[in-house]
Scaffold this motif. Structure first.
Motif, PDB file in Angstrom:
ATOM      1  N   LEU A 180       0.833  -1.200   0.000  1.00 39.95           N
ATOM      2  CA  LEU A 180       0.000   0.000   0.000  1.00 39.95           C
ATOM      3  C   LEU A 180       0.870   1.253   0.000  1.00 39.95           C
ATOM      4  O   LEU A 180       1.954   1.273   0.582  1.00 39.95           O
ATOM      5  N   PHE A 181       0.347   2.284  -0.658  1.00 43.15           N
ATOM      6  CA  PHE A 181       1.000   3.583  -0.702  1.00 43.15           C
ATOM      7  C   PHE A 181      -0.004   4.615  -0.217  1.00 43.15           C
ATOM      8  O   PHE A 181      -1.120   4.671  -0.718  1.00 43.15           O
ATOM      9  N   LEU A 182       0.397   5.413   0.750  1.00 40.30           N
ATOM     10  CA  LEU A 182      -0.456   6.463   1.294  1.00 40.30           C
ATOM     11  C   LEU A 182       0.153   7.809   0.935  1.00 40.30           C
ATOM     12  O   LEU A 182       1.354   8.021   1.138  1.00 40.30           O
ATOM     13  N   TYR A 183      -0.667   8.700   0.379  1.00 43.28           N
ATOM     14  CA  TYR A 183      -0.237  10.042   0.014  1.00 43.28           C
ATOM     15  C   TYR A 183      -1.095  11.040   0.784  1.00 43.28           C
ATOM     16  O   TYR A 183      -2.317  11.037   0.653  1.00 43.28           O
ATOM     17  N   LYS A 184      -0.440  11.870   1.570  1.00 42.56           N
ATOM     18  CA  LYS A 184      -1.163  12.819   2.406  1.00 42.56           C
ATOM     19  C   LYS A 184      -1.191  14.184   1.735  1.00 42.56           C
ATOM     20  O   LYS A 184      -0.170  14.683   1.266  1.00 42.56           O
ATOM     21  N   GLU A 185      -2.390  14.744   1.698  1.00 48.36           N
ATOM     22  CA  GLU A 185      -2.566  16.122   1.263  1.00 48.36           C
ATOM     23  C   GLU A 185      -3.137  16.886   2.447  1.00 48.36           C
ATOM     24  O   GLU A 185      -3.301  16.331   3.522  1.00 48.36           O
ATOM     25  N   LYS A 186      -3.520  18.128   2.234  1.00 43.52           N
ATOM     26  CA  LYS A 186      -3.966  18.973   3.343  1.00 43.52           C
ATOM     27  C   LYS A 186      -5.162  18.371   4.080  1.00 43.52           C
ATOM     28  O   LYS A 186      -5.147  18.273   5.305  1.00 43.52           O
ATOM     29  N   ASP A 187      -6.198  17.985   3.348  1.00 40.61           N
ATOM     30  CA  ASP A 187      -7.427  17.505   3.981  1.00 40.61           C
ATOM     31  C   ASP A 187      -7.793  16.071   3.614  1.00 40.61           C
ATOM     32  O   ASP A 187      -8.925  15.654   3.822  1.00 40.61           O
ATOM     33  N   SER A 188      -6.855  15.346   3.029  1.00 41.56           N
ATOM     34  CA  SER A 188      -7.190  13.984   2.606  1.00 41.56           C
ATOM     35  C   SER A 188      -5.958  13.097   2.563  1.00 41.56           C
ATOM     36  O   SER A 188      -4.825  13.580   2.556  1.00 41.56           O
ATOM     37  N   ILE A 189      -6.229  11.804   2.511  1.00 43.97           N
ATOM     38  CA  ILE A 189      -5.181  10.798   2.334  1.00 43.97           C
ATOM     39  C   ILE A 189      -5.654   9.854   1.240  1.00 43.97           C
ATOM     40  O   ILE A 189      -6.767   9.301   1.310  1.00 43.97           O
ATOM     41  N   THR A 190      -4.819   9.679   0.226  1.00 43.24           N
ATOM     42  CA  THR A 190      -5.126   8.758  -0.864  1.00 43.24           C
ATOM     43  C   THR A 190      -4.377   7.455  -0.584  1.00 43.24           C
ATOM     44  O   THR A 190      -3.170   7.471  -0.297  1.00 43.24           O
ATOM     45  N   VAL A 191      -5.096   6.348  -0.675  1.00 45.27           N
ATOM     46  CA  VAL A 191      -4.505   5.029  -0.459  1.00 45.27           C
ATOM     47  C   VAL A 191      -4.635   4.250  -1.757  1.00 45.27           C
ATOM     48  O   VAL A 191      -5.719   4.166  -2.339  1.00 45.27           O
ATOM     49  N   SER A 192      -3.528   3.692  -2.219  1.00 44.64           N
ATOM     50  CA  SER A 192      -3.559   2.833  -3.402  1.00 44.64           C
ATOM     51  C   SER A 192      -2.590   1.684  -3.189  1.00 44.64           C
ATOM     52  O   SER A 192      -1.694   1.766  -2.351  1.00 44.64           O
ATOM     53  N   GLY A 193      -2.795   0.619  -3.952  1.00 44.72           N
ATOM     54  CA  GLY A 193      -1.878  -0.501  -3.819  1.00 44.72           C
ATOM     55  C   GLY A 193      -2.449  -1.800  -4.336  1.00 44.72           C
ATOM     56  O   GLY A 193      -3.479  -1.822  -5.022  1.00 44.72           O
ATOM     57  N   LYS A 194      -1.754  -2.876  -3.984  1.00 44.87           N
ATOM     58  CA  LYS A 194      -2.114  -4.204  -4.455  1.00 44.87           C
ATOM     59  C   LYS A 194      -2.159  -5.180  -3.279  1.00 44.87           C
ATOM     60  O   LYS A 194      -1.417  -5.036  -2.311  1.00 44.87           O
ATOM     61  N   VAL A 195      -3.035  -6.173  -3.434  1.00 42.60           N
ATOM     62  CA  VAL A 195      -3.165  -7.237  -2.455  1.00 42.60           C
ATOM     63  C   VAL A 195      -3.184  -8.548  -3.235  1.00 42.60           C
ATOM     64  O   VAL A 195      -3.880  -8.659  -4.242  1.00 42.60           O
ATOM     65  N   SER A 196      -2.416  -9.532  -2.779  1.00 43.11           N
ATOM     66  CA  SER A 196      -2.440 -10.823  -3.471  1.00 43.11           C
ATOM     67  C   SER A 196      -2.444 -11.967  -2.468  1.00 43.11           C
ATOM     68  O   SER A 196      -1.858 -11.866  -1.392  1.00 43.11           O
ATOM     69  N   THR A 197      -3.138 -13.035  -2.863  1.00 41.57           N
ATOM     70  CA  THR A 197      -3.226 -14.241  -2.050  1.00 41.57           C
ATOM     71  C   THR A 197      -3.875 -15.330  -2.888  1.00 41.57           C
ATOM     72  O   THR A 197      -4.210 -15.119  -4.048  1.00 41.57           O
ATOM     73  N   THR A 198      -4.072 -16.477  -2.293  1.00 39.23           N
ATOM     74  CA  THR A 198      -4.841 -17.552  -2.913  1.00 39.23           C
ATOM     75  C   THR A 198      -5.993 -17.869  -1.975  1.00 39.23           C
ATOM     76  O   THR A 198      -5.766 -18.184  -0.806  1.00 39.23           O
ATOM     77  N   VAL A 199      -7.218 -17.735  -2.478  1.00 39.84           N
ATOM     78  CA  VAL A 199      -8.394 -18.034  -1.658  1.00 39.84           C
ATOM     79  C   VAL A 199      -8.965 -19.394  -2.043  1.00 39.84           C
ATOM     80  O   VAL A 199      -8.727 -19.890  -3.152  1.00 39.84           O
TER      81      VAL A 199
END
Length: 183
Positions: A43-62
């Protein structure tokens, strides 16, 4: 159902200035999904003045049951995380004047701690198909006795003349009456 807290997915928004990277591998702590291997999270978190953007990848075997024969099926999952956490006061003012409130992945930032567990679960669940099949030509189960038709392709089950319970009995009688009228 009580939600387990994954400490590594709790982020103090005051612990970083502009951005933060989270890379971890966790054993499945979630009751909602059954995994065959640990969950890899980037995950990557980017902080701005009034918000936080979260993006990224998740992997597994279900592991999910086949929709036809109910045998367990392993599915490789590669899910995406995309979320915007907006300060509570800014969300209210912007939602009245613009499209911020209409976004599905916009969440309220009301505390100093972000729990990203729900975003990880969502990224996995969204990637699981509605109809899981062990193979495209799975024959499923006999509707009468439940025999696996993949293992017994020549299976023939005699349909009982009259059902045992009242509900099925009413359906059986309706079917018989329709057949008699058509003849």
């Amino acid at each position: 159902m009580m939600k387990r807290i994954v400490r590594e997915l709790l982020v103090d928004v005051n612990s970083f200035e502009d951005s933060k990277k989270i890379e971890l591998v966790i054993d499945n702590p979630f009751e909602e999904i059954r995994c065959d291997k640990p969950i890899s999270v980037q995950l990557f978190l980017y902080k701005e003045k009034d918000s936080i953007t979260v993006s990224g990848k998740v992997s597994t075997t279900v592991i999910e049951p086949c929709s036809r024969c109910l045998k367990p099926v392993k599915l490789q999952i590669e899910g995406n995380v995309e979320a915007l956490y907006v300060n509570q006061s800014k969300l209210l003012s912007k939602s009245r004047s613009g499209p911020v409130g209409e976004l599905d992945n916009t969440f309220l930032l009301s505390e100093d701690i972000l729990d990203l567990s729900d975003r990880v679960i969502e990224a996995i669940i969204v990637e699981i198909p509605l109809k899981v099949l062990c193979s495209k030509d799975c024959k499923g189960l006999c509707p009468v006795c439940g025999t696996d038709l993949n293992e017994n392709p020549n299976h023939r089950c005699e349909t009982p003349k009259e059902p045992q319970d009242k509900w099925h009995s009413l359906l059986y009688n309706l079917k018989e009456n329709i057949i008699k009228k058509d003849q």
